[in-house]
Design a protein around this motif. Sequence first.
Motif, PDB file in Angstrom:
ATOM      1  N   ALA A 342      23.835  23.056 107.246  1.00  0.00           N
ATOM      2  CA  ALA A 342      25.315  22.909 106.880  1.00  0.00           C
ATOM      3  C   ALA A 342      25.527  22.103 105.478  1.00  0.00           C
ATOM      4  N   GLU A 343      26.662  22.291 104.826  1.00  0.00           N
ATOM      5  CA  GLU A 343      27.306  21.635 103.717  1.00  0.00           C
ATOM      6  C   GLU A 343      28.701  21.532 103.639  1.00  0.00           C
ATOM      7  N   PRO A 344      29.158  20.383 103.293  1.00  0.00           N
ATOM      8  CA  PRO A 344      30.710  20.170 103.035  1.00  0.00           C
ATOM      9  C   PRO A 344      31.118  21.432 102.440  1.00  0.00           C
ATOM     10  N   LYS A 345      32.507  21.670 102.720  1.00  0.00           N
ATOM     11  CA  LYS A 345      33.187  22.761 101.871  1.00  0.00           C
ATOM     12  C   LYS A 345      34.226  21.787 101.234  1.00  0.00           C
ATOM     13  N   TRP A 346      34.174  22.041  99.853  1.00  0.00           N
ATOM     14  CA  TRP A 346      34.965  21.453  98.865  1.00  0.00           C
ATOM     15  C   TRP A 346      36.295  21.894  98.500  1.00  0.00           C
ATOM     16  N   ASP A 347      37.422  21.238  98.268  1.00  0.00           N
ATOM     17  CA  ASP A 347      38.706  21.759  97.602  1.00  0.00           C
ATOM     18  C   ASP A 347      38.623  21.749  96.344  1.00  0.00           C
ATOM     19  N   SER A 484      35.291  14.866 110.094  1.00  0.00           N
ATOM     20  CA  SER A 484      36.407  13.971 110.146  1.00  0.00           C
ATOM     21  C   SER A 484      36.920  13.400 108.663  1.00  0.00           C
ATOM     22  N   TRP A 485      36.172  13.982 107.502  1.00  0.00           N
ATOM     23  CA  TRP A 485      36.464  13.776 106.298  1.00  0.00           C
ATOM     24  C   TRP A 485      37.482  14.463 105.882  1.00  0.00           C
ATOM     25  N   THR A 486      38.255  14.958 106.358  1.00  0.00           N
ATOM     26  CA  THR A 486      39.435  15.897 105.796  1.00  0.00           C
ATOM     27  C   THR A 486      40.676  14.860 105.251  1.00  0.00           C
ATOM     28  N   ALA A 487      40.676  13.678 105.465  1.00  0.00           N
ATOM     29  CA  ALA A 487      41.720  12.913 104.804  1.00  0.00           C
ATOM     30  C   ALA A 487      41.395  12.715 103.375  1.00  0.00           C
ATOM     31  N   VAL A 488      40.294  12.987 103.002  1.00  0.00           N
ATOM     32  CA  VAL A 488      40.007  12.944 101.311  1.00  0.00           C
ATOM     33  C   VAL A 488      39.945  14.397 100.662  1.00  0.00           C
ATOM     34  N   GLY A 489      40.196  15.381 101.739  1.00  0.00           N
ATOM     35  CA  GLY A 489      40.330  16.429 100.886  1.00  0.00           C
ATOM     36  C   GLY A 489      39.204  17.497 101.136  1.00  0.00           C
ATOM     37  N   ALA A 609      44.087  21.387 103.229  1.00  0.00           N
ATOM     38  CA  ALA A 609      44.272  21.663 101.893  1.00  0.00           C
ATOM     39  C   ALA A 609      45.679  21.022 101.562  1.00  0.00           C
ATOM     40  N   ARG A 610      45.936  20.215 100.717  1.00  0.00           N
ATOM     41  CA  ARG A 610      47.277  19.507 100.350  1.00  0.00           C
ATOM     42  C   ARG A 610      47.340  19.266  99.004  1.00  0.00           C
ATOM     43  N   TRP A 616      51.523  21.357 102.390  1.00  0.00           N
ATOM     44  CA  TRP A 616      50.341  22.328 102.623  1.00  0.00           C
ATOM     45  C   TRP A 616      50.415  23.398 101.740  1.00  0.00           C
ATOM     46  N   ARG A 617      49.150  23.373 101.073  1.00  0.00           N
ATOM     47  CA  ARG A 617      48.886  24.580 100.177  1.00  0.00           C
ATOM     48  C   ARG A 617      48.920  25.748 100.599  1.00  0.00           C
TER      49      ARG A 617
END
Length: 639
Positions: A342-347, A484-489, A609-610, A616-617
Motif C-alpha cells: 500500500a502507498e498513500p494517494k496524493w492530491d 487518518s492523514w486526511t487533514a493534510v490533504g 479533497a478541499r 469540497w473539490r
Amino acid sequence: MPASIFNGAISFGLVSVPITVLSATEDHSVRFRRIHTADNGLVRNRYWCEEEDREVAFGEMGLGYELPDGRVIPVTDEELRALPLPTARAIELIAFIPAAAVDPLRIGPGYYLQPQGAVAAKPYLVLRHALERASRVAVARYAWHGRERLGLLRVRGDVIALHGLLWPDEIRDPATVARPPVQLDKDEIDEAMTLIEAMTRDDLTGPEFTDRYTEALHAVIEAKQEDRQPPQAPEPTAQPGQLVDLMTALQESVGKARAARGETDVPEEPAKPAKKTPPRRKASSRYASALTCRGRACGRVRTRHSDGGRAGWKAWAVTWTLPEPMLATSVPDPALLPGWAAEPKWDGWRALVSVEAGRVVLRSRRGANLVASFPEIKSGSTQLPDATALDGELIVWASGRLAFERLQGRLQRHGAGAAHLAAEWPAHFVAFDLLRLAGTNTTTWPYRQRRAALQDLFTKHKLTTPWALCPSTTEADTVNEWLSWTAVGLEGIVFKRLDGRYEPSVRGWRKYKVRETQEAIAGAVTGPLTAPRTLLLGRYDTSGQLQYTGRTTTLPHAAGHALAGLLAPATSEHPWTGWTFSAGWGTSETLDVTLIEPDLVVEVGVDVARDAAGRWRHPARWHRPRPDLSTDDVPLFGG
C-alpha cells in the motif's frame, strides 16, 4: 421586489398571457460623481442649444435624427408610440430552438416575466413547464425603447426569463479579427487541455468569483467617512519559496491536526519497504515493456501478441520513451490483502519524468509536456543518474497541507513566470515507481523489486528536494495510520501487487478514496422544487455568513421527490442573492438555480479533497435529509 419595467403580454399561438417585466439583475458598482477638487463641489452637466447659444431645460428637449449633411429630422414621442408594429405591446413567440443553438455573443441582459394576476398564472405555468419538458428556449419578437427586438425566453427556477438578442447583422464577422500566422505544437494544446481539466469547477461560486474591487472601494469610502486610515493590503502570512523535507512536514502537520482535535498519540514512522533484491532480467522477452512514441517516429519495429489474456509488445527499440502510466480501479474497502503493498494517494498531478543525456522529459498523464512549467523539477534532475525514469505525483506543500490550487496556474506559465511561481510555491515530485534505472528497463520487474531499487536510488544518490520518496508498506496498521492523514490533504490509499509488473494503460492497481459523512445546509436547488436534481450546499462562517461549500451529484429520483416536502422557496433576502452558477466550463450558459430557505440540514458523503478555503473539490454524494438537526449543529465553513 424590483420595479416594473414594462407591461405587456406573451403571445403564444391563440393564447395571450399578460405579464410584467422585472429586472433580473442588480448593479452594485460604486458610482462616482465629478467634483471640483479645490472645494469638493459637485460638477454638473448643462444642456446647451447650439442654435440659440443658451442653456435649455429638460422639458424643452426632444429626439432628432441627424442626416449626413447636418440637417436634423425631429421625431416626437407620439410618432414613436404610433409606429405600426404588431409587437408594440406583446412578446410574440415565433420559434423554439435548443439553447445550444444560440450564439452566446447575441445574448443580452436578463429580465424576469411575472404573470399579471390569477387568470394569467395558469397559461404562464403551462408555457413554463412545456419549455422545461421540451428542453427548448423560445425566440420572441417585441418592441422596446423605440425599436423592434429579438428575445430569448428560457426557464430559470420557477419563472420564465427574457433575454434580449442581437440581430444577426449586429454580430461582427470573426474573420475581421487580425491573427498573426503561427504554428501550433500538439504538446502546447495538450498543456492547455491539462490546465483546463485542473481548473474545471462545477459552478461560479467562491471568493475568487466575488467583486473584490467593489468591496475594497466600499472599505476605503467608509474609512474616509469615519476619518480613519484606509485599509492597507495585508502582509502575506505564509513563507513561500521554502524547500522542505516533504515527509517530515507531512507528519508534523498530521501531529498538529491531531493535537487540535485533542488527540495525544503521535503518528508512527511508515513501515520500511521490502528488502531489496538484486534486479534480474527475464530470459524471455515475451513481456517487453509497452514503449510508446505518442505519434513520433522512434526508429523501431513492433508486433503485437497476447498471452494468457494479457497484451504486450515485442519491441526492438532504438530509443527508449516513457510508457503510458499504469492506472488503478476504485475499490470500496481499504483492507490490505496478502501479497499486496500500500502507498498513500496524493492530491496532486500525476506525472512521469525521464532523464537521458541531459534531456529532461516531464509528462502529464494525458501526455502534456510540463518541463517549462516546473523549472525546479528540471534543475533537480541533475541529482538523478542518466537514463532513469520515475512515475509519481507533482504536489505543492503550503501552510501545512497539500495545496492543489497552487498547481492550477502552472501550465500557463513559462520562463520568468514559471520561475517566479517555482520560487514562491515550489513543487515536489513524489516518486512511487521506477520505470528505468541507468538504462535498464524496470517495468518488467515485479513491484517488490522495483520498490527496493527505488529506495536504493534515493539512498545511494542522496536525493533531496524536489524529490520525495513515497512511503510503501505491507502492514495494515500503517495503512490505518495513513487513512487518518486526511487533514493534510492525502486522498486515500493505492494498492499494488508485490509480484505485479508495471503495465502501461492497464488498471492493475487498486485505489481507495477516503470518504466522510458530513452535514451541510441546503441553500439552493437545480431543477424544480417539486423534484430537485441537485442541491447547492453551504455552511456558516464565523461571521454568520452562509458560504457555498459544494454541490451534490444528481439526486436519485425517489430522493428528489421526497425532498420536495422539506424545501421552501426563499421568502426573504437570501445570502446568495445575485450569485450566478455556470452550467459548465467553457460555456456562458448559467445554471438554473432556485434559492431556498437555508434551514434544512442534509447528510452527504464527500472525499477529502478541499481547496484552500475548505470547499469540497468534488461533488458530494447524497445520503439523507436531517430535519432532526438545526443549522447550528452543522460545522462551520472551513472547519
